[in-house]
Design a protein around this motif. Structure first.
Motif, PDB file in Angstrom:
ATOM      1  N   ILE A 162       0.827  -1.197   0.000  1.00 22.04           N
ATOM      2  CA  ILE A 162       0.000   0.000   0.000  1.00 22.04           C
ATOM      3  C   ILE A 162       0.870   1.259   0.000  1.00 22.04           C
ATOM      4  O   ILE A 162       0.577   2.244  -0.689  1.00 22.04           O
ATOM      5  N   GLU A 163       1.970   1.243   0.746  1.00 24.06           N
ATOM      6  CA  GLU A 163       2.868   2.405   0.758  1.00 24.06           C
ATOM      7  C   GLU A 163       3.464   2.659  -0.619  1.00 24.06           C
ATOM      8  O   GLU A 163       3.599   3.816  -1.046  1.00 24.06           O
ATOM      9  N   GLU A 166       0.748   4.175  -2.790  1.00 23.51           N
ATOM     10  CA  GLU A 166       0.537   5.589  -2.455  1.00 23.51           C
ATOM     11  C   GLU A 166       1.677   6.463  -2.970  1.00 23.51           C
ATOM     12  O   GLU A 166       1.447   7.589  -3.430  1.00 23.51           O
ATOM     13  N   GLU A 167       2.898   5.964  -2.910  1.00 28.17           N
ATOM     14  CA  GLU A 167       4.029   6.761  -3.375  1.00 28.17           C
ATOM     15  C   GLU A 167       4.037   6.896  -4.897  1.00 28.17           C
ATOM     16  O   GLU A 167       4.428   7.951  -5.422  1.00 28.17           O
ATOM     17  N   GLY A 169       1.419   7.147  -6.714  1.00 29.44           N
ATOM     18  CA  GLY A 169       0.483   8.241  -6.903  1.00 29.44           C
ATOM     19  C   GLY A 169      -0.404   8.141  -8.118  1.00 29.44           C
ATOM     20  O   GLY A 169      -0.958   9.149  -8.575  1.00 29.44           O
ATOM     21  N   ASP A 171      -3.837   6.754 -10.113  1.00 27.67           N
ATOM     22  CA  ASP A 171      -5.188   6.265  -9.844  1.00 27.67           C
ATOM     23  C   ASP A 171      -5.478   4.971 -10.591  1.00 27.67           C
ATOM     24  O   ASP A 171      -6.610   4.484 -10.592  1.00 27.67           O
ATOM     25  N   TYR A 174      -3.418  -0.719  -8.210  1.00 28.36           N
ATOM     26  CA  TYR A 174      -4.210  -1.345  -7.159  1.00 28.36           C
ATOM     27  C   TYR A 174      -3.453  -2.504  -6.525  1.00 28.36           C
ATOM     28  O   TYR A 174      -2.426  -2.957  -7.038  1.00 28.36           O
ATOM     29  N   GLN A 196      -7.988  -1.883   3.883  1.00 25.96           N
ATOM     30  CA  GLN A 196      -7.327  -1.611   2.608  1.00 25.96           C
ATOM     31  C   GLN A 196      -8.257  -1.776   1.412  1.00 25.96           C
ATOM     32  O   GLN A 196      -7.818  -1.738   0.263  1.00 25.96           O
ATOM     33  N   ARG A 199      -8.168   0.080  -1.958  1.00 24.16           N
ATOM     34  CA  ARG A 199      -7.025  -0.168  -2.843  1.00 24.16           C
ATOM     35  C   ARG A 199      -7.020  -1.574  -3.440  1.00 24.16           C
ATOM     36  O   ARG A 199      -6.195  -1.877  -4.303  1.00 24.16           O
TER      37      ARG A 199
END
Length: 258
Positions: A162-163, A166-167, A169, A171, A174, A196, A199
Motif C-alpha cells: 500500500i505504501e 501511495e508513493e 500516486g 489512480d 491497485y 485496505q 485499494r
C-alpha cells in the motif's frame, strides 16, 4: 457475493491446458486466471474463453527468466528497457483476451543492490506501467508474496504494498491481496482487507498451511467470505491453490456448490 475464478494453472492440472477452460465452467466458475499467457496460442485462448462463457480476470506481466529464478522485472535497475517491452506485450495480450487487469510482479532484488535504487526503480516502472495500462483501459495490480514460498521477493506485506501504491500516486494502480500469502506473513485478515478495501482490486485464496483448498487449514473461510461480502467487495476472488482432495472433490467450499 463476490465472483470466483479458477486459477487453471493450479486447478485442473491433470488436463491439457486448453481443456481446463471447459472444466472450470462445468465446475461452477464464472472466470479463470493464470499467470502467463505468452506461451499459448492467443486466438485459441480467446476461443476457449468465449466457448465456455468465461472471463479472463487476471494474468501477470512477463516475469523475466523464470527458470533462472527471476520473479519479475519491476525492481531490477538494469532491466528497465526490458520491463517496458514486457508491459507492451502484456497489454497486447490482455486487450485481445478481454482481460481487464494485469499483475506486475515486483521481483527479487539482486544481492547487495542499493535499497534506494531498487525502490526508485520500482516506483518509476510502476508509474510507467500504470500510465500505459490506463491508456489501454486496463488496471495494473501489484501483490505481496510471503517470504517462505518466495524468499527475497521485494513486496511481502500488505502495508508495504500500500505504501508503494501511495508513493507511485497513480489512480490506476491497485493491490492484489492474496489471502494465503497474507495469512503467512501477518494474519488479521478481516481487518486488513477491510482497512485496505479501497485499494484492493483482486483477491486470491488458498488455505494455510499447505496452500490447499479452503477447509483444509486454519483460515475460517465461511466467516471470511461473509465478511468480504458485508464490507462491499465486488471484485473477483481467484482460487489459486494446490488441490489436496482432487480438484472437483475439493470444491465443496465454493458457495454455489456447498
Amino acid at each position: 457475493m463476490p465472483r470466483f475464478a479458477a486459477n487453471i494453472s493450479m486447478l485442473f492440472s491433470e488436463l491439457n491446458f486448453y481443456d481446463r477452460f471447459e472444466a472450470a465452467a462445468k465446475a461452477g466458475f464464472a472466470g479463470v486466471e493464470f499467470p502467463f499467457p505468452y506461451d499459448f496460442d492467443r486466438q485459441e485462448l480467446r476461443r476457449r474463453l468465449d466457448a465456455n462463457g468465461l472471463a479472463l480476470v487476471l494474468h501477470n506481466l512477463p516475469p523475466g527468466r523464470w527458470g533462472d529464478g527471476e520473479r519479475g522485472l519491476a525492481c531490477l535497475p538494469d532491466r528497465k528497457a526490458e520491463f517496458r517491452e514486457s508491459v507492451a506485450l502484456a497489454l497486447d495480450h490482455a486487450t485481445l483476451l478481454g482481460c481487464s487487469q494485469v499483475n506486475c510482479l515486483s521481483g527479487i532484488p539482486p544481492k547487495g543492490a542499493d535499497p534506494k535504487l531498487i525502490r526508485d526503480t520500482l516506483l518509476d516502472n510502476l508509474r510507467f506501467a500504470a500510465d500505459e495500462a490506463g491508456r489501454a483501459g486496463i488496471r495494473l495490480l501489484v501483490e505481496a508474496i510471503n517470504t517462505i514460498d518466495m524468499p527475497g521477493f521485494y513486496l511481502n506485506r500488505s502495508r508495504q504494498a500500500i505504501e508503494i501504491i501511495e508513493e507511485v500516486g497513480s489512480d490506476n494502480l491497485y493491490f492484489q491481496y492474496d489471502i494465503y500469502h497474507m495469512q503467512v506473513m501477518e494474519g488479521d485478515l478481516a481487518r486488513s482487507i477491510e482497512s485496505q478495501l479501497a485499494r484492493i482490486a483482486h483477491l486470491q485464496l488458498a488455505d494455510n498451511p499447505g496452500r490447499h483448498e479452503p477447509g483444509t487449514g486454519e483460515i475460517n473461510y465461511p466467516f471470511l467470505f461473509g465478511h468480504i461480502d458485508r464490507i462491499g467487495y465486488r471484485g473477483w476472488i481467484g482460487a489459486e491453490y494446490r488441490p489436496l482432495r482432487g480438484t472437483v472433490e475439493g470444491l465443496g467450499w465454493l458457495p454455489d456448490r456447498s
